[in-house]
Design a protein around this motif. Structure first.
Motif, PDB file in Angstrom:
ATOM      1  N   SER A 152     -68.237 -18.747  26.346  1.00 41.49           N
ATOM      2  CA  SER A 152     -67.948 -17.980  27.561  1.00 41.49           C
ATOM      3  C   SER A 152     -66.679 -18.481  28.239  1.00 41.49           C
ATOM      4  O   SER A 152     -65.933 -17.705  28.829  1.00 41.49           O
ATOM      5  CB  SER A 152     -69.133 -18.061  28.530  1.00 41.49           C
ATOM      6  N   VAL A 153     -66.431 -19.799  28.157  1.00 40.24           N
ATOM      7  CA  VAL A 153     -65.182 -20.337  28.704  1.00 40.24           C
ATOM      8  C   VAL A 153     -64.002 -19.852  27.858  1.00 40.24           C
ATOM      9  O   VAL A 153     -62.926 -19.553  28.386  1.00 40.24           O
ATOM     10  CB  VAL A 153     -65.230 -21.876  28.750  1.00 40.24           C
ATOM     11  N   SER A 154     -64.215 -19.733  26.542  1.00 38.74           N
ATOM     12  CA  SER A 154     -63.172 -19.172  25.682  1.00 38.74           C
ATOM     13  C   SER A 154     -62.897 -17.718  26.036  1.00 38.74           C
ATOM     14  O   SER A 154     -61.756 -17.248  25.921  1.00 38.74           O
ATOM     15  CB  SER A 154     -63.590 -19.280  24.213  1.00 38.74           C
ATOM     16  N   ALA A 155     -63.923 -16.994  26.470  1.00 41.60           N
ATOM     17  CA  ALA A 155     -63.726 -15.616  26.899  1.00 41.60           C
ATOM     18  C   ALA A 155     -62.834 -15.553  28.135  1.00 41.60           C
ATOM     19  O   ALA A 155     -62.030 -14.620  28.302  1.00 41.60           O
ATOM     20  CB  ALA A 155     -65.066 -14.949  27.187  1.00 41.60           C
ATOM     21  N   VAL A 156     -62.940 -16.546  29.012  1.00 44.23           N
ATOM     22  CA  VAL A 156     -62.053 -16.630  30.177  1.00 44.23           C
ATOM     23  C   VAL A 156     -60.620 -16.893  29.719  1.00 44.23           C
ATOM     24  O   VAL A 156     -59.666 -16.306  30.234  1.00 44.23           O
ATOM     25  CB  VAL A 156     -62.528 -17.733  31.150  1.00 44.23           C
ATOM     26  N   ALA A 173     -66.812 -10.277  26.588  1.00 50.21           N
ATOM     27  CA  ALA A 173     -67.944 -11.147  26.274  1.00 50.21           C
ATOM     28  C   ALA A 173     -67.645 -11.880  24.972  1.00 50.21           C
ATOM     29  O   ALA A 173     -66.895 -11.377  24.130  1.00 50.21           O
ATOM     30  CB  ALA A 173     -69.234 -10.334  26.138  1.00 50.21           C
ATOM     31  N   PRO A 174     -68.184 -13.078  24.795  1.00 44.52           N
ATOM     32  CA  PRO A 174     -67.996 -13.772  23.516  1.00 44.52           C
ATOM     33  C   PRO A 174     -68.701 -13.036  22.394  1.00 44.52           C
ATOM     34  O   PRO A 174     -69.733 -12.386  22.609  1.00 44.52           O
ATOM     35  CB  PRO A 174     -68.624 -15.149  23.761  1.00 44.52           C
ATOM     36  N   LEU A 190     -64.402  -5.623  25.410  1.00 38.26           N
ATOM     37  CA  LEU A 190     -64.063  -6.425  24.240  1.00 38.26           C
ATOM     38  C   LEU A 190     -65.112  -7.493  23.994  1.00 38.26           C
ATOM     39  O   LEU A 190     -65.690  -8.036  24.939  1.00 38.26           O
ATOM     40  CB  LEU A 190     -62.713  -7.128  24.431  1.00 38.26           C
ATOM     41  N   THR A 191     -65.325  -7.806  22.715  1.00 33.44           N
ATOM     42  CA  THR A 191     -65.937  -9.080  22.363  1.00 33.44           C
ATOM     43  C   THR A 191     -64.860  -9.880  21.636  1.00 33.44           C
ATOM     44  O   THR A 191     -64.083  -9.329  20.858  1.00 33.44           O
ATOM     45  CB  THR A 191     -67.174  -8.933  21.456  1.00 33.44           C
TER      46      THR A 191
END
Length: 359
Positions: A49-53, A127-128, A184-185
């Motif tokens: 989820s942090v990677s999604a940010v 979202a991841p 997006l994912t």
């Protein structure tokens, strides 16, 4: 909807469709605001989820990023505090506190995303690309009447994305030309989070989502049964620096314990091929591949893995790949940096004997 390929240039500049589309695309680039669907556990935001940010921050320099959390109890509030400081790009944390979100079921989460989008009017929702995102985003996209773009590995512009196709053997550039929001994912392994210095850390504001209009019909027909997990000190498969994977050649669940012992000595995560999972050697949450988890560790060790296309799609981005297989023509050797043709029942015990204990 999403349109693929390169648009043919028009010779006439007075075509109404081209003019309206250009205005639409330019409006996206001018005002970008993103909602990130965040998964949390034990009071912390999960790394994907942090990677999604991180992916959202590459959409635009002026992007306003909000994180959406849902759940109930004290762990939710702890996760909200963590979300507020997990990345300097996060400007707001939205918290939906209700027993309806005790478990991340698709129906209530999709209704929540629809509700928050109606109030926030975000240009993007991200979202991841794990079980969490794959479960929620398609249903939320259907409620919002838009087409999601899945498994994004690169963001070129706010409406131009790159995603793998044909089990990662080709890359496709997708231009989004539909209505807001663009959903997006993203592959978390493609958007690593750089170390955050103490000077750049900031606290985002935390707000509660108004659930007064959230009806009972949002619960849906699915219901939560139980959660089973294995107690282990090994790192998480999706974020581990070293992954040791076993294939069907191990022949049994008892023999697969050799992989687990080797992983313990290396401080590594354990992975498995689909064939090993289908044979019941290990649980399916350890599966690496197109239908399992996508990993990109610094070191990937494959024992008895033939190298099927669907498996390679989940690990081919690993920095260093080491393969051990008694078949010299196994496809895994085509992507391996180092290969050893040998019997894993001889190689693994020798490694265990000569390798020092992890400190």
């Amino acid at each position: 909807m999403a349109t693929r390929g390169i648009h043919r240039a028009f010779t006439k500049r007075t075509v109404p469709f081209l003019t309206s589309q250009s205005l639409f695309l330019s409006s996206i680039s001018r005002s970008v605001s993103t909602l990130v669907l965040a998964e949390h556990e034990g009071g912390s935001i999960k790394a994907p989820s942090v990677s999604a940010v991180a992916a959202a921050s590459s959409l635009s320099k002026d992007n306003s990023i909000s994180m959406l959390l849902a759940g109930s109890g004290p762990s939710l509030q702890e996760a909200a505090a963590h979300a507020a400081s997990c990345h300097p790009s996060v400007s707001q944390v939205l918290v939906a506190d209700s027993d309806k979100f005790s478990h991340p079921l698709a129906e209530p989460w999709a209704k929540l995303v629809h509700l928050v989008q109606q109030k926030g009017g975000y240009s993007h929702i991200i979202a991841p690309s794990g079980s969490f995102g794959k479960n929620i985003l398609p249903r939320a996209a259907a409620l919002l009447d838009v087409s999601p773009i899945t498994d994004v590995i690169e963001i070129s512009e706010s409406n131009l994305f790159v995603r793998p196709i044909y089990a990662g053997n080709a890359l496709c550039t997708v231009r989004y030309a539909g209505a807001n929001p663009c959903m997006l994912t993203i592959r978390s392994t493609s958007f690593p989070v750089p170390p955050i210095s103490a000077d750049s850390k900031s606290e985002a504001s935390i707000s509660q989502v108004d659930l007064s209009t959230f009806g009972e019909d949002a619960v849906g027909k699915s219901r939560y049964l139980k959660l089973t997990s294995q107690e282990t000190e090994r790192p998480d498969l999706g974020n581990a620096r070293v992954v040791v994977t076993g294939g069907r050649a191990l022949k049994s669940a008892e023999n697969f314990k050799m992989i687990e012992k080797l992983a313990e000595k290396l401080g590594a995560a354990v992975g498995a091929t689909r064939a090993a999972v289908d044979a019941g050697f290990v649980p399916n949450d350890l599966q690496v591949g197109q239908t399992g988890k996508i990993v990109a560790p610094e070191l990937y060790m494959a024992f008895g893995v033939s190298g099927a296309i669907q498996h390679l799609a989940g690990m081919r981005d690993s920095k260093v790949i080491v393969a051990v297989n008694k078949d010299a023509d196994a496809p895994i050797f085509q992507v391996a940096d180092y290969g050893l043709v040998g019997d894993l029942f001889e190689v693994i015990p020798e490694l265990l004997e000569k390798m020092p204990e992890k400190k």
